[in-house]
Design a protein around this motif. Structure first.
Motif, PDB file in Angstrom:
ATOM      1  N   CYS A  67      28.712  67.136 -40.716  1.00  0.00           N
ATOM      2  CA  CYS A  67      28.263  68.440 -40.223  1.00  0.00           C
ATOM      3  C   CYS A  67      27.773  68.248 -38.779  1.00  0.00           C
ATOM      4  O   CYS A  67      27.474  67.128 -38.369  1.00  0.00           O
ATOM      5  CB  CYS A  67      27.174  69.010 -41.125  1.00  0.00           C
ATOM      6  SG  CYS A  67      25.661  68.066 -41.188  1.00  0.00           S
ATOM      7  N   PRO A  68      27.690  69.329 -37.995  1.00  0.00           N
ATOM      8  CA  PRO A  68      27.328  69.183 -36.577  1.00  0.00           C
ATOM      9  C   PRO A  68      26.021  68.426 -36.341  1.00  0.00           C
ATOM     10  O   PRO A  68      25.895  67.726 -35.342  1.00  0.00           O
ATOM     11  CB  PRO A  68      27.217  70.625 -36.080  1.00  0.00           C
ATOM     12  CG  PRO A  68      28.103  71.397 -36.980  1.00  0.00           C
ATOM     13  CD  PRO A  68      27.999  70.717 -38.327  1.00  0.00           C
ATOM     14  N   GLU A  69      25.069  68.563 -37.259  1.00  0.00           N
ATOM     15  CA  GLU A  69      23.789  67.877 -37.091  1.00  0.00           C
ATOM     16  C   GLU A  69      23.907  66.373 -37.274  1.00  0.00           C
ATOM     17  O   GLU A  69      22.965  65.640 -36.985  1.00  0.00           O
ATOM     18  CB  GLU A  69      22.740  68.419 -38.079  1.00  0.00           C
ATOM     19  CG  GLU A  69      22.369  69.862 -37.852  1.00  0.00           C
ATOM     20  CD  GLU A  69      23.322  70.834 -38.558  1.00  0.00           C
ATOM     21  OE1 GLU A  69      24.194  70.401 -39.335  1.00  0.00           O
ATOM     22  OE2 GLU A  69      23.195  72.044 -38.303  1.00  0.00           O
ATOM     23  N   LEU A  76      29.565  71.559 -24.378  1.00  0.00           N
ATOM     24  CA  LEU A  76      28.408  70.707 -24.679  1.00  0.00           C
ATOM     25  C   LEU A  76      27.199  71.553 -25.057  1.00  0.00           C
ATOM     26  O   LEU A  76      26.434  71.182 -25.952  1.00  0.00           O
ATOM     27  CB  LEU A  76      28.092  69.797 -23.490  1.00  0.00           C
ATOM     28  CG  LEU A  76      29.154  68.749 -23.155  1.00  0.00           C
ATOM     29  CD1 LEU A  76      28.754  67.973 -21.900  1.00  0.00           C
ATOM     30  CD2 LEU A  76      29.392  67.797 -24.326  1.00  0.00           C
ATOM     31  N   GLU A  77      27.020  72.704 -24.410  1.00  0.00           N
ATOM     32  CA  GLU A  77      25.939  73.622 -24.787  1.00  0.00           C
ATOM     33  C   GLU A  77      26.130  74.108 -26.221  1.00  0.00           C
ATOM     34  O   GLU A  77      25.173  74.171 -26.999  1.00  0.00           O
ATOM     35  CB  GLU A  77      25.899  74.823 -23.849  1.00  0.00           C
ATOM     36  CG  GLU A  77      25.370  74.513 -22.483  1.00  0.00           C
ATOM     37  CD  GLU A  77      25.407  75.721 -21.560  1.00  0.00           C
ATOM     38  OE1 GLU A  77      26.230  76.637 -21.785  1.00  0.00           O
ATOM     39  OE2 GLU A  77      24.614  75.736 -20.614  1.00  0.00           O
ATOM     40  N   GLU A  78      27.358  74.465 -26.557  1.00  0.00           N
ATOM     41  CA  GLU A  78      27.673  74.919 -27.917  1.00  0.00           C
ATOM     42  C   GLU A  78      27.382  73.813 -28.936  1.00  0.00           C
ATOM     43  O   GLU A  78      26.795  74.064 -29.991  1.00  0.00           O
ATOM     44  CB  GLU A  78      29.153  75.315 -27.971  1.00  0.00           C
ATOM     45  CG  GLU A  78      29.641  75.780 -29.316  1.00  0.00           C
ATOM     46  CD  GLU A  78      31.141  76.080 -29.310  1.00  0.00           C
ATOM     47  OE1 GLU A  78      31.734  76.018 -30.405  1.00  0.00           O
ATOM     48  OE2 GLU A  78      31.717  76.369 -28.247  1.00  0.00           O
ATOM     49  N   MET A  79      27.795  72.597 -28.605  1.00  0.00           N
ATOM     50  CA  MET A  79      27.558  71.466 -29.502  1.00  0.00           C
ATOM     51  C   MET A  79      26.058  71.241 -29.704  1.00  0.00           C
ATOM     52  O   MET A  79      25.593  71.070 -30.830  1.00  0.00           O
ATOM     53  CB  MET A  79      28.203  70.195 -28.932  1.00  0.00           C
ATOM     54  CG  MET A  79      29.700  70.215 -28.912  1.00  0.00           C
ATOM     55  SD  MET A  79      30.300  68.764 -28.010  1.00  0.00           S
ATOM     56  CE  MET A  79      31.804  68.439 -28.911  1.00  0.00           C
ATOM     57  N   HIS A  80      25.326  71.252 -28.602  1.00  0.00           N
ATOM     58  CA  HIS A  80      23.879  71.038 -28.671  1.00  0.00           C
ATOM     59  C   HIS A  80      23.215  72.120 -29.517  1.00  0.00           C
ATOM     60  O   HIS A  80      22.360  71.827 -30.362  1.00  0.00           O
ATOM     61  CB  HIS A  80      23.277  71.005 -27.265  1.00  0.00           C
ATOM     62  CG  HIS A  80      21.801  70.878 -27.251  1.00  0.00           C
ATOM     63  ND1 HIS A  80      21.146  69.713 -27.591  1.00  0.00           N
ATOM     64  CD2 HIS A  80      20.835  71.785 -26.956  1.00  0.00           C
ATOM     65  CE1 HIS A  80      19.840  69.909 -27.505  1.00  0.00           C
ATOM     66  NE2 HIS A  80      19.631  71.157 -27.129  1.00  0.00           N
ATOM     67  N   GLY A 126      23.349  71.536 -33.114  1.00  0.00           N
ATOM     68  CA  GLY A 126      22.603  70.391 -33.625  1.00  0.00           C
ATOM     69  C   GLY A 126      23.225  69.046 -33.313  1.00  0.00           C
ATOM     70  O   GLY A 126      22.681  68.008 -33.686  1.00  0.00           O
ATOM     71  N   THR A 127      24.342  69.035 -32.617  1.00  0.00           N
ATOM     72  CA  THR A 127      24.991  67.783 -32.239  1.00  0.00           C
ATOM     73  C   THR A 127      24.157  67.083 -31.172  1.00  0.00           C
ATOM     74  O   THR A 127      23.649  67.711 -30.258  1.00  0.00           O
ATOM     75  CB  THR A 127      26.413  68.056 -31.707  1.00  0.00           C
ATOM     76  OG1 THR A 127      27.179  68.632 -32.765  1.00  0.00           O
ATOM     77  CG2 THR A 127      27.088  66.804 -31.212  1.00  0.00           C
ATOM     78  N   GLN A 128      24.036  65.752 -31.308  1.00  0.00           N
ATOM     79  CA  GLN A 128      23.278  64.962 -30.342  1.00  0.00           C
ATOM     80  C   GLN A 128      24.196  64.555 -29.194  1.00  0.00           C
ATOM     81  O   GLN A 128      25.323  64.122 -29.414  1.00  0.00           O
ATOM     82  CB  GLN A 128      22.722  63.706 -31.010  1.00  0.00           C
ATOM     83  CG  GLN A 128      21.749  63.998 -32.126  1.00  0.00           C
ATOM     84  CD  GLN A 128      21.311  62.728 -32.820  1.00  0.00           C
ATOM     85  OE1 GLN A 128      21.131  61.690 -32.188  1.00  0.00           O
ATOM     86  NE2 GLN A 128      21.146  62.798 -34.130  1.00  0.00           N
ATOM     87  N   LEU A 129      23.692  64.689 -27.971  1.00  0.00           N
ATOM     88  CA  LEU A 129      24.451  64.328 -26.781  1.00  0.00           C
ATOM     89  C   LEU A 129      23.764  63.159 -26.088  1.00  0.00           C
ATOM     90  O   LEU A 129      22.574  63.247 -25.784  1.00  0.00           O
ATOM     91  CB  LEU A 129      24.533  65.520 -25.817  1.00  0.00           C
ATOM     92  CG  LEU A 129      25.048  66.832 -26.406  1.00  0.00           C
ATOM     93  CD1 LEU A 129      24.910  67.957 -25.386  1.00  0.00           C
ATOM     94  CD2 LEU A 129      26.499  66.691 -26.863  1.00  0.00           C
ATOM     95  N   HIS A 130      24.507  62.081 -25.850  1.00  0.00           N
ATOM     96  CA  HIS A 130      23.953  60.907 -25.178  1.00  0.00           C
ATOM     97  C   HIS A 130      24.788  60.612 -23.947  1.00  0.00           C
ATOM     98  O   HIS A 130      26.010  60.649 -24.008  1.00  0.00           O
ATOM     99  CB  HIS A 130      23.981  59.693 -26.096  1.00  0.00           C
ATOM    100  CG  HIS A 130      23.065  59.803 -27.262  1.00  0.00           C
ATOM    101  ND1 HIS A 130      22.465  58.719 -27.834  1.00  0.00           N
ATOM    102  CD2 HIS A 130      22.615  60.871 -27.970  1.00  0.00           C
ATOM    103  CE1 HIS A 130      21.714  59.118 -28.846  1.00  0.00           C
ATOM    104  NE2 HIS A 130      21.789  60.430 -28.946  1.00  0.00           N
ATOM    105  N   GLY A 131      24.130  60.306 -22.836  1.00  0.00           N
ATOM    106  CA  GLY A 131      24.854  60.003 -21.613  1.00  0.00           C
ATOM    107  C   GLY A 131      24.123  58.985 -20.774  1.00  0.00           C
ATOM    108  O   GLY A 131      23.044  58.524 -21.119  1.00  0.00           O
ATOM    109  N   ARG A 132      24.767  58.660 -19.649  1.00  0.00           N
ATOM    110  CA  ARG A 132      24.185  57.712 -18.707  1.00  0.00           C
ATOM    111  C   ARG A 132      24.643  58.138 -17.315  1.00  0.00           C
ATOM    112  O   ARG A 132      25.710  58.716 -17.157  1.00  0.00           O
ATOM    113  CB  ARG A 132      24.675  56.303 -19.015  1.00  0.00           C
ATOM    114  CG  ARG A 132      24.113  55.269 -18.098  1.00  0.00           C
ATOM    115  CD  ARG A 132      24.461  53.861 -18.446  1.00  0.00           C
ATOM    116  NE  ARG A 132      25.721  53.722 -19.141  1.00  0.00           N
ATOM    117  CZ  ARG A 132      26.356  52.580 -19.291  1.00  0.00           C
ATOM    118  NH1 ARG A 132      25.849  51.493 -18.781  1.00  0.00           N
ATOM    119  NH2 ARG A 132      27.489  52.499 -19.936  1.00  0.00           N
TER     120      ARG A 132
END
Length: 97
Positions: free
Chosen positions: A39-41, A61-65, A68-74
């Protein structure tokens, strides 16, 4: 060009992205996100190897967030974009990575 790798284990999915997230690759990412068994979370999107993105990518990415989807970046720009998404502010809509 964008490389998308999906790892699913223990009810969680991690979507690893490498390259440019723009144009047709945004829809490809959307399809992968919807196609995960989790599930998205329980999805993490790893943006550490993304070199640039366009406005449709930021919107996805806004929709995903929001789902409940976690976004990780660098990187400075990626982290700035993620911070704007997580704070719900898109003051800088005209800029791209």
């Amino acid at each position: 060009m964008l490389r998308i790798t999906v790892e699913e284990q223990h009810g969680w999915a991690t979507i690893h992205l490498e390259g440019t997230l723009c144009g047709p690759w945004v829809d490809e990412l959307r399809q992968c996100w919807w196609g995960t068994l989790a599930c998205p979370e329980q999805v993490v999107v790893d943006l550490e190897s993304v070199t640039s993105m366009d406005e449709p990518a930021k919107s996805l990415l806004e929709e995903m967030h929001a789902a409940g989807t976690q976004l990780h970046g660098r990187g400075l720009m990626t982290n700035y974009i993620l911070e704007q998404i997580q704070n719900g502010s898109r003051e800088d809509r005209g800029r791209s990575l």
